[in-house]
Design a protein around this motif. Sequence first.
Motif, PDB file in Angstrom:
ATOM      1  N   PHE A 166       0.948  -1.441   0.228  1.00 20.25           N
ATOM      2  CA  PHE A 166      -0.110   0.004   0.106  1.00 20.25           C
ATOM      3  C   PHE A 166       0.935   1.312   0.195  1.00 20.25           C
ATOM      4  CE2 PHE A 166      -2.056   3.131   2.576  1.00 20.25           C
ATOM      5  CZ  PHE A 166      -2.965   3.596   1.738  1.00 20.25           C
ATOM      6  N   TYR A 167       1.942   1.471   1.193  1.00 19.80           N
ATOM      7  CA  TYR A 167       2.660   2.523   0.948  1.00 19.80           C
ATOM      8  C   TYR A 167       3.569   2.636  -0.194  1.00 19.80           C
ATOM      9  CZ  TYR A 167       0.655   4.162   5.426  1.00 19.80           C
ATOM     10  OH  TYR A 167      -0.196   4.504   6.392  1.00 19.80           O
ATOM     11  N   ALA A 168       3.864   1.625  -0.725  1.00 22.04           N
ATOM     12  CA  ALA A 168       4.923   1.415  -1.997  1.00 22.04           C
ATOM     13  C   ALA A 168       4.109   1.973  -3.047  1.00 22.04           C
ATOM     14  CB  ALA A 168       5.328   0.296  -2.446  1.00 22.04           C
ATOM     15  N   ALA A 169       2.631   2.050  -3.234  1.00 24.27           N
ATOM     16  CA  ALA A 169       1.942   2.363  -4.331  1.00 24.27           C
ATOM     17  C   ALA A 169       1.402   3.846  -3.997  1.00 24.27           C
ATOM     18  CB  ALA A 169       0.720   1.329  -4.374  1.00 24.27           C
ATOM     19  N   LYS A 170       0.992   4.026  -2.798  1.00 18.55           N
ATOM     20  CA  LYS A 170       0.371   5.345  -2.604  1.00 18.55           C
ATOM     21  C   LYS A 170       1.155   6.587  -3.058  1.00 18.55           C
ATOM     22  CE  LYS A 170      -1.576   8.218   1.220  1.00 18.55           C
ATOM     23  NZ  LYS A 170      -1.965   8.269   2.563  1.00 18.55           N
ATOM     24  N   PRO A 171       0.840   7.218  -3.890  1.00 22.28           N
ATOM     25  CA  PRO A 171       1.406   8.752  -4.345  1.00 22.28           C
ATOM     26  C   PRO A 171       2.014   9.495  -3.022  1.00 22.28           C
ATOM     27  CG  PRO A 171      -0.420   8.570  -5.465  1.00 22.28           C
ATOM     28  CD  PRO A 171      -0.458   7.520  -4.390  1.00 22.28           C
ATOM     29  N   ALA A 172       3.408   9.800  -2.869  1.00 25.29           N
ATOM     30  CA  ALA A 172       4.065  10.137  -2.013  1.00 25.29           C
ATOM     31  C   ALA A 172       5.236  11.057  -1.788  1.00 25.29           C
ATOM     32  CB  ALA A 172       4.256   8.953  -0.730  1.00 25.29           C
ATOM     33  N   ILE A 173       5.704  11.385  -2.901  1.00 28.55           N
ATOM     34  CA  ILE A 173       6.947  12.202  -2.988  1.00 28.55           C
ATOM     35  C   ILE A 173       6.464  13.424  -4.311  1.00 28.55           C
ATOM     36  CG2 ILE A 173       8.521  10.579  -2.771  1.00 28.55           C
ATOM     37  CD1 ILE A 173       9.165  10.461  -5.688  1.00 28.55           C
ATOM     38  N   ARG A 174       7.308  14.489  -4.263  1.00 31.80           N
ATOM     39  CA  ARG A 174       7.080  15.381  -5.399  1.00 31.80           C
ATOM     40  C   ARG A 174       7.221  14.579  -6.545  1.00 31.80           C
ATOM     41  NH1 ARG A 174       8.385  20.789  -5.021  1.00 31.80           N
ATOM     42  NH2 ARG A 174       8.078  21.590  -2.995  1.00 31.80           N
ATOM     43  N   PRO A 175       6.514  15.245  -7.651  1.00 33.32           N
ATOM     44  CA  PRO A 175       6.637  14.611  -9.160  1.00 33.32           C
ATOM     45  C   PRO A 175       7.811  15.288 -10.000  1.00 33.32           C
ATOM     46  CG  PRO A 175       4.967  16.460  -9.100  1.00 33.32           C
ATOM     47  CD  PRO A 175       5.206  16.192  -7.941  1.00 33.32           C
ATOM     48  N   ILE A 176       8.231  16.343  -9.303  1.00 39.07           N
ATOM     49  CA  ILE A 176       9.445  17.026  -9.911  1.00 39.07           C
ATOM     50  C   ILE A 176      10.399  17.477  -8.756  1.00 39.07           C
ATOM     51  CG2 ILE A 176       8.700  17.548 -11.943  1.00 39.07           C
ATOM     52  CD1 ILE A 176       8.764  20.323 -10.907  1.00 39.07           C
ATOM     53  N   SER A 177      11.980  17.412  -8.653  1.00 37.76           N
ATOM     54  CA  SER A 177      12.697  17.852  -7.751  1.00 37.76           C
ATOM     55  C   SER A 177      12.708  19.346  -7.424  1.00 37.76           C
ATOM     56  CB  SER A 177      14.005  17.386  -7.867  1.00 37.76           C
ATOM     57  OG  SER A 177      14.655  18.169  -8.868  1.00 37.76           O
ATOM     58  N   GLN A 178      12.837  19.881  -5.913  1.00 35.98           N
ATOM     59  CA  GLN A 178      12.752  21.028  -5.937  1.00 35.98           C
ATOM     60  C   GLN A 178      13.818  21.963  -6.524  1.00 35.98           C
ATOM     61  OE1 GLN A 178      13.139  20.694  -1.245  1.00 35.98           O
ATOM     62  NE2 GLN A 178      11.273  22.111  -1.112  1.00 35.98           N
ATOM     63  N   LYS A 179      14.888  21.449  -6.837  1.00 33.10           N
ATOM     64  CA  LYS A 179      15.911  22.299  -7.746  1.00 33.10           C
ATOM     65  C   LYS A 179      15.373  22.494  -9.256  1.00 33.10           C
ATOM     66  CE  LYS A 179      18.358  17.978  -9.105  1.00 33.10           C
ATOM     67  NZ  LYS A 179      19.561  17.133  -9.159  1.00 33.10           N
ATOM     68  N   ASP A 180      14.500  21.507  -9.653  1.00 29.71           N
ATOM     69  CA  ASP A 180      13.951  21.797 -10.897  1.00 29.71           C
ATOM     70  C   ASP A 180      12.763  22.748 -11.000  1.00 29.71           C
ATOM     71  OD1 ASP A 180      15.965  20.532 -12.331  1.00 29.71           O
ATOM     72  OD2 ASP A 180      14.823  18.559 -11.967  1.00 29.71           O
ATOM     73  N   GLU A 181      12.225  22.589  -9.583  1.00 28.39           N
ATOM     74  CA  GLU A 181      10.889  23.539  -9.821  1.00 28.39           C
ATOM     75  C   GLU A 181      11.191  25.030  -9.392  1.00 28.39           C
ATOM     76  OE1 GLU A 181       7.869  24.802  -6.149  1.00 28.39           O
ATOM     77  OE2 GLU A 181       8.287  22.406  -6.274  1.00 28.39           O
ATOM     78  N   ILE A 182      10.513  26.007 -10.388  1.00 29.76           N
ATOM     79  CA  ILE A 182      10.935  27.371 -10.330  1.00 29.76           C
ATOM     80  C   ILE A 182       9.809  27.864  -9.351  1.00 29.76           C
ATOM     81  CG2 ILE A 182      10.512  29.444 -11.475  1.00 29.76           C
ATOM     82  CD1 ILE A 182      11.402  28.024 -14.204  1.00 29.76           C
ATOM     83  N   TYR A 183       8.541  27.703  -9.384  1.00 29.75           N
ATOM     84  CA  TYR A 183       7.557  27.981  -8.259  1.00 29.75           C
ATOM     85  C   TYR A 183       6.454  26.811  -8.883  1.00 29.75           C
ATOM     86  CZ  TYR A 183       5.774  31.395 -11.954  1.00 29.75           C
ATOM     87  OH  TYR A 183       5.277  31.499 -13.015  1.00 29.75           O
TER      88      TYR A 183
END
Length: 314
Positions: A166-183
Amino acid sequence: MSSNTRYYLDPHTLTYKPVKKNRKLFYRTTLWVSSVIFVLSISAFIFLNSYRLTPHEWILSKQNERLAEEIIQKKDAIIALRDTLVDIEENDDIIYRPFAEIKPIPKDIREAGFGGVDRYREFAGMEYADDLSSVFREFDKLKKQIEIQKKSFNEVESLVQYIDEFYAAKPAIRPISQKDEIYISSYYGTRLHPIYKRWKMHHGIDYAAQIGSPVYSTGKGIVKAAYYASGYGKVVKVDHGFGYLSIYAHLDKYIVKKGDTISRGQLVGYVGNTGSSTGPHLHYEIRKNNQTQNPLYFYMDDLEPYEYDRIVSK
């Protein structure tokens, strides 16, 4: 002279004369006495059977009294057990069921009420009728509540057995890294649509980023779709099971295909500006049982960059 002969003194002759037996009187007297004895016996029998118990019945009566008293004394113990059960039920609704993402059991079901035919009329007329009815009513409620709680634990246990999956499947992280995210250019909720210029529900989060920034699956799952849609542009949809679906839209390119099994942190495509878009960004959605959810509730920014990189580099 027979010794059995009885005599009486005749006052007129002053001599003793033998007593003559009156058999008719004798039989009449005997019959009268027998009748009296018979009537008294019948009356005594009726009286004893109506107002008295046989020794065996008396013993049973005393035993029943003791049993009734012992049962009544158990009421406090039953109530104490119900109080303990209430604590277990609260933990079940607050901790265990939410942990397995199961809705709490409604209070009216928990209380396990009884209705309809009087289940306790068998005690009517007994000396402790009200007390016995009260004890058995509390016992029946406790029994029903225990059955409900047992079913709840079985339900939770059946899901906990698959908790790792269940926890391996549940969405649980950012889809892009913080360093790539502008805002974050648009949050989940009602917004003024940048193209249609009217207020609409925005069902995801828009991460502004450079074209070509990596996009990662946020949980283990199977690619449900990877295609071009007029609004979403190039989009990937991942079915994570357990009712969860994640969507990655406006991609410049996707590198997975329908039916692929992927893990959390696996690369699925790159940020783009396809479909209905006013600039390079990733539109990210999460759906649970086909109802959109706020993606911000599914991860916390508590991962260090190196920890995130370790996840997405698997």
